[in-house]
Motif scaffolding. Structure first.
Motif, PDB file in Angstrom:
ATOM      1  N   TYR A 188       0.850  -1.183   0.000  1.00 39.87           N
ATOM      2  CA  TYR A 188       0.000   0.000   0.000  1.00 39.87           C
ATOM      3  C   TYR A 188       0.889   1.236   0.000  1.00 39.87           C
ATOM      4  O   TYR A 188       1.760   1.394   0.862  1.00 39.87           O
ATOM      5  CB  TYR A 188      -0.941   0.047   1.209  1.00 39.87           C
ATOM      6  CG  TYR A 188      -1.966   1.150   1.064  1.00 39.87           C
ATOM      7  CD1 TYR A 188      -3.083   0.971   0.263  1.00 39.87           C
ATOM      8  CD2 TYR A 188      -1.790   2.384   1.683  1.00 39.87           C
ATOM      9  CE1 TYR A 188      -4.016   1.985   0.090  1.00 39.87           C
ATOM     10  CE2 TYR A 188      -2.715   3.404   1.511  1.00 39.87           C
ATOM     11  CZ  TYR A 188      -3.825   3.202   0.724  1.00 39.87           C
ATOM     12  OH  TYR A 188      -4.743   4.208   0.527  1.00 39.87           O
ATOM     13  N   VAL A 189       0.672   2.128  -0.966  1.00 41.75           N
ATOM     14  CA  VAL A 189       1.434   3.368  -1.091  1.00 41.75           C
ATOM     15  C   VAL A 189       0.511   4.540  -0.776  1.00 41.75           C
ATOM     16  O   VAL A 189      -0.474   4.775  -1.484  1.00 41.75           O
ATOM     17  CB  VAL A 189       2.022   3.530  -2.507  1.00 41.75           C
ATOM     18  CG1 VAL A 189       2.858   4.808  -2.582  1.00 41.75           C
ATOM     19  CG2 VAL A 189       2.865   2.322  -2.884  1.00 41.75           C
ATOM     20  N   SER A 190       0.823   5.251   0.284  1.00 44.40           N
ATOM     21  CA  SER A 190       0.037   6.424   0.657  1.00 44.40           C
ATOM     22  C   SER A 190       0.521   7.650  -0.102  1.00 44.40           C
ATOM     23  O   SER A 190       1.719   7.827  -0.341  1.00 44.40           O
ATOM     24  CB  SER A 190       0.162   6.675   2.159  1.00 44.40           C
ATOM     25  OG  SER A 190      -0.428   7.914   2.513  1.00 44.40           O
ATOM     26  N   ARG A 191      -0.421   8.524  -0.447  1.00 45.89           N
ATOM     27  CA  ARG A 191      -0.070   9.800  -1.069  1.00 45.89           C
ATOM     28  C   ARG A 191       0.583  10.751  -0.080  1.00 45.89           C
ATOM     29  O   ARG A 191       1.158  11.772  -0.465  1.00 45.89           O
ATOM     30  CB  ARG A 191      -1.314  10.472  -1.664  1.00 45.89           C
ATOM     31  CG  ARG A 191      -1.930   9.724  -2.836  1.00 45.89           C
ATOM     32  CD  ARG A 191      -3.033  10.559  -3.481  1.00 45.89           C
ATOM     33  NE  ARG A 191      -4.032  10.988  -2.525  1.00 45.89           N
ATOM     34  CZ  ARG A 191      -5.119  10.297  -2.203  1.00 45.89           C
ATOM     35  NH1 ARG A 191      -5.336   9.116  -2.756  1.00 45.89           N
ATOM     36  NH2 ARG A 191      -5.992  10.770  -1.328  1.00 45.89           N
ATOM     37  N   GLY A 192       0.476  10.444   1.210  1.00 46.92           N
ATOM     38  CA  GLY A 192       1.116  11.283   2.208  1.00 46.92           C
ATOM     39  C   GLY A 192       0.369  12.577   2.469  1.00 46.92           C
ATOM     40  O   GLY A 192      -0.714  12.830   1.939  1.00 46.92           O
TER      41      GLY A 192
END
Length: 239
Positions: A188-192
């Motif tokens: 899972y890659v968060s946009r931050g």
């Protein structure tokens, strides 16, 4: 899951982040790198950590900007420790008899290693690693032990057009935002939450991801929900 704060001030925006974290009633809070990008920003990190709920475990990892900003890493660790937050640099944090978090050093500017996973063979592990491209470096023999990997770094492109990000930073690999579950450890890659280089976001709003982890459940991706688009940009300095 908090990533890429890039703290330059602590504002009402950050107070809203902290309230959203508390409202989610988390069992743990993870801060996955790039919290600060300058050695003079540690007091801001201390102020922000003071806003977060203190009744749950909190862990953090390093990102590339802690290195590129020449942050004193020993002082950074002390800042986290003073706020009862565990900085994981190729280290683990035990959540329960069956579950652990493992945070790597940053794979773009640091020296990550997964050697410590050997000591967690009897537990499911969620891997915290700032740069998503590190997913492709996980040895095949360890993929069964790692339930999922959580990353940030990309900012979802920070500027995106119809979901397409024309420019991603080194260390992103083929990953932009969201879930990647094919052919490897679920990622899972968060946009931050913050910005770097340019102080703007377009088509890639800040994100606070809330993930549910069912230890011993079915294999595959973890269910996820997030405050996609519900956190407006920083409106001004905190009073």
């Amino acid at each position: 899951m908090l990533t890429d704060l890039h703290l330059k001030a602590v504002t009402h925006f950050h107070e809203r982040i902290a309230r959203a974290v508390e409202d989610s009633s988390p069992n743990a809070v993870v801060i996955i790198g790039d919290a600060v990008d300058g050695r003079d920003r540690l007091p801001l990190l201390s102020d922000f950590l003071g806003l977060l709920p203190g009744s749950v475990p909190r862990v953090a990892t390093l990102g590339n900007w802690e290195y590129w900003g020449r942050v004193d890493l020993a002082a950074l660790r002390r800042t986290y420790e003073a706020a009862d937050t565990h900085l994981l640099v190729n280290e683990s944090y035990i959540l329960s008899e069956g579950a652990a978090l493992f945070g790597t050093d940053d794979s773009l500017a640091g020296t990550p290693t997964l050697d410590g996973l050997v000591d967690l063979a009897d537990r499911e592990v969620v891997l915290l690693s700032h740069c998503p491209a590190f997913r492709d470096a996980i040895p095949a023999g360890l993929r069964g032990q790692v339930r999922a990997m959580l990353s940030g770094h990309t900012h979802g492109g920070q500027v995106a057009i119809g979901g397409w990000a024309p420019l991603l930073p080194p260390g992103s690999g083929p990953y932009t935002a969201g879930w990647y579950t094919e052919a490897g450890v679920p990622l899972y890659v968060s946009r931050g939450l913050g910005t770097s280089v340019l102080p703007l976001r377009l088509g890639s709003p800040p994100e606070l991801a809330v993930l549910e982890w069912f230890v011993g459940g079915l294999s595959g991706s973890l269910p996820a929900r997030s405050t996609r688009g519900s956190l407006p940009g920083p409106p001004g300095r905190r009073r």
